[in-house]
Scaffold this active site. Structure first.
Site, PDB file in Angstrom:
ATOM      1  N   GLU A  71       0.831  -1.210   0.000  1.00  0.00           N
ATOM      2  CA  GLU A  71       0.000   0.000   0.000  1.00  0.00           C
ATOM      3  C   GLU A  71       0.867   1.262   0.000  1.00  0.00           C
ATOM      4  OE1 GLU A  71      -3.611   0.916  -0.925  1.00  0.00           O
ATOM      5  OE2 GLU A  71      -3.395  -1.037   0.036  1.00  0.00           O
ATOM      6  N   GLY A  72       2.015   1.186  -0.658  1.00  0.00           N
ATOM      7  CA  GLY A  72       2.964   2.297  -0.693  1.00  0.00           C
ATOM      8  C   GLY A  72       3.975   2.124   0.417  1.00  0.00           C
TER       9      GLY A  72
END
Length: 591
Positions: A442-443
């Site tokens: 998610e980054g």
């Protein structure tokens, strides 16, 4: 490993005594109609029962078994199908969903507590409903009414699942270079072709259908991220009457063999001219995807908190029972051959660090969730705008700081067990492995730090940060806050403000300053934010120490945080202020 128990008392304290969320709900008509303190308490009580009673017992065995793949199909571990069915039938997949389509309609500050419970029980299990909820957010915010009516009711009900298909073998953070294509068809649909990797829940046996949200490019799309569109691609086509039709041209090519979250299927997904439907307008895929990103990134932060909470519950039980050596001041358990290890200073340091990070993280994640609720439901434009800007500022902090501290916490829990923490049967090593992914997906946390400093600080001249620091200063001016918390909180805010101004100035002359300072700056911000949370909790507990041990424990932990953990900001401040020069003293071949 200790049986998991949902920390309901602390959740109620944060929601009802620290933040008094019912007052916020009363100001937001859309929420006032669906939730009050009594309803919220009942929901959390029931969530605690199903997560602790049905999901948590699966955690170790499902890690040992993992998911299996054969002929494009994925089988989840024993017990997952039954547990997921019970979870879905309880309405938990749609706990935050739009009531118009069958969701429960709860605010994010409530669904955040449910997320913590399910992820503490089993992070692998919790990923399946999380990805479905994220897909629903994007569909509900951006899809046509027809797509909403067709897909959301069954997704909220947990009969169908969702996945988010972004990453490709050559394109992770840089989504602008994706190669997946979408060809328009005469009937208004699209044929989607390409390969996606690292797709959580891309294929499994928990639901009868899986609804993939896929980033792809149209034939005439402009280059870069401005040319990305978002498509809804079902595993099975849906007939006009809502029944399932033929299998779509989408399949799972394999699953990854991972360090942790082994009961979560992480898939390679192949789209071979699969039928899809555009969400929102062409070339607006990233905007549609980012609708759910703030929620999902907070959700990943909560995963870090969740693993830390599960680790702490086991560590504290072990520390009370395991006897080794005598206390430095003399025997405590005189009837035993040695004292419980909780008497030893270093064990107490680790346990208090875990406790302070978990309870601070629970308050901070709830605070960010409240900003999301305000941004979504407030009818006052200025209030909504301020909340939106705070969400933008705090989301990368929540994702990165909670997961960085989550790993530190699980490692402390493992260390409390000594050699037993390194072997599987006690469960602590699994939590370390599971938590590690939260810093990556998610980054990555480095990307979150770049987002914070580059987009949320430098890009607006520190205006978003000023919202936060002004709020903290206003709180600290309250005479009811004890000086022992007020003075260090104000000092931390002063350091954050000074370093923010200095970083803004340095970034004007040297773009490397942003990346060089970003990670340490994010941590400086995080420790300051936790100081704010702990000051609020201390204020709520003041004067109640004599009522029961809960409040005395809360005040003692607050004092530990300010004495032993907040001082980390001084070394972080020095690192941020050191600039970028030392990072570029070596040529590439000198590394």
């Amino acid at each position: 490993m200790a049986d998991y128990k949902a920390p309901l008392r602390d959740m109620r304290f944060v929601l009802n005594e620290v933040f008094q969320v019912s007052k916020l709900w009363a100001q937001l008509p859309a929420l006032a109609e669906v939730v009050d303190e009594e309803t919220a308490n009942a929901i959390l009580e029931e969530a605690g029962k199903i997560t602790a009673g049905m999901i948590a017992p699966l955690n170790r065995a499902s890690d040992e078994e993992g998911c299996t793949w054969a002929n494009t199909e994925v089988r989840t571990p024993a017990g997952f199908i039954e547990a997921y069915r019970a979870y879905a039938e309880g309405g938990w997949v749609g706990v935050g969903g739009d009531p118009q389509f069958g969701g429960m309609g709860m605010p994010k500050v409530i669904s955040a507590q449910v997320e913590e419970m399910v992820n503490s029980s089993s992070l692998s299990f919790g990923l399946y409903p999380m990805l479905t909820a994220g897909a629903c957010l994007s569909i509900n915010a951006h899809a046509s009414e027809e797509l909403k009516q067709t897909y959301l009711p069954n997704m909220y009900a947990g009969v169908w699942a969702g996945s988010m298909c972004l990453t490709e073998p050559h394109a992770g953070t840089d989504l602008g270079i994706i190669r997946t294509k979408a060809e328009p068809q005469a009937d208004g649909s699209y044929k989607v072709s390409g390969t996606k990797i690292f797709i959580t829940g891309g294929e499994h046996d928990l639901t009868e259908n899986i609804i993939h949200l896929v980033l792809a490019k149209l034939p005439d799309a402009p280059a870069g991220p401005k040319g990305i569109s978002l498509f809804l691609v079902p595993k099975f086509m849906v007939n006009a009457d809502g029944s399932l039709g033929e299998r779509n041209a989408v399949s799972c090519g394999s699953i990854e063999h991972k360090m942790g979250i082994k009961a979560s299927s992480t898939c390679v997904m192949n789209f071979d001219g699969a039928t899809g439907y555009i969400i929102d307008a062409p070339n607006r895929g990233l905007a549609a995807m980012f609708t759910m990103m703030n929620y999902e990134r907070l959700g990943v932060g909560i995963q870090g908190l969740s693993t830390g909470e599960r680790s702490y519950q086991s560590a504290i039980e072990y520390a009370r029972e395991r006897i080794q050596s005598r206390a430095p001041t003399g025997a405590v358990a005189k009837d035993k051959a040695a004292d419980p290890i909780i008497v030893h200073p270093d064990v107490r340091r680790m346990l208090l660090t875990m406790k302070a990070f978990n309870e601070g993280g629970r308050a901070f994640s709830s605070y960010v969730a409240m900003q999301l609720d305000t941004a979504k439901y407030s009818e006052d434009e200025a209030t909504r705008k301020r909340a939106e800007e705070l969400v933008a500022l705090l989301t990368p902090v929540a994702k990165a700081f909670l997961t960085d501290l989550g790993l530190e916490t699980t490692i402390h829990g493992q260390q409390v067990f000594g050699g037993h923490g390194y072997v599987r049967e006690w469960g602590q090593e699994q939590l370390v492995r599971d938590c590690r992914i939260t810093q990556i997906y998610e980054g990555t946390n480095g990307i979150q730090a770049l987002d914070l400093v580059g987009r949320k600080i430098v890009a607006n001249g520190g205006a978003f940060c000023q919202h936060f620091t002004e709020e903290v200063r206003a709180f600290a001016s309250d005479v009811a806050l004890a000086e022992e918390f007020k003075a260090p909180l104000l000092e931390a805010v002063e350091i954050l403000e000074t370093q923010t101004a200095a970083l803004l100035a340095r970034a004007q002359g040297n773009p490397n300053e942003i990346g060089a300072a970003s990670v340490e700056y994010l941590h400086l911000f995080g420790y300051t934010a936790y100081a704010y949370m702990w000051a609020m909790m201390a204020k709520a507990a003041q004067g109640k120490e004599g009522q029961d041990d809960f409040y005395a424990s809360k005040l003692g932990t607050a004092r530990f945080y300010f004495a032993r953990l907040l001082p980390r900001i001084h070394s972080l401040n020095a690192s941020v202020g050191a600039g970028s020069d030392s990072l570029y003293l070596l040529a590439a071949e000198q590394f």
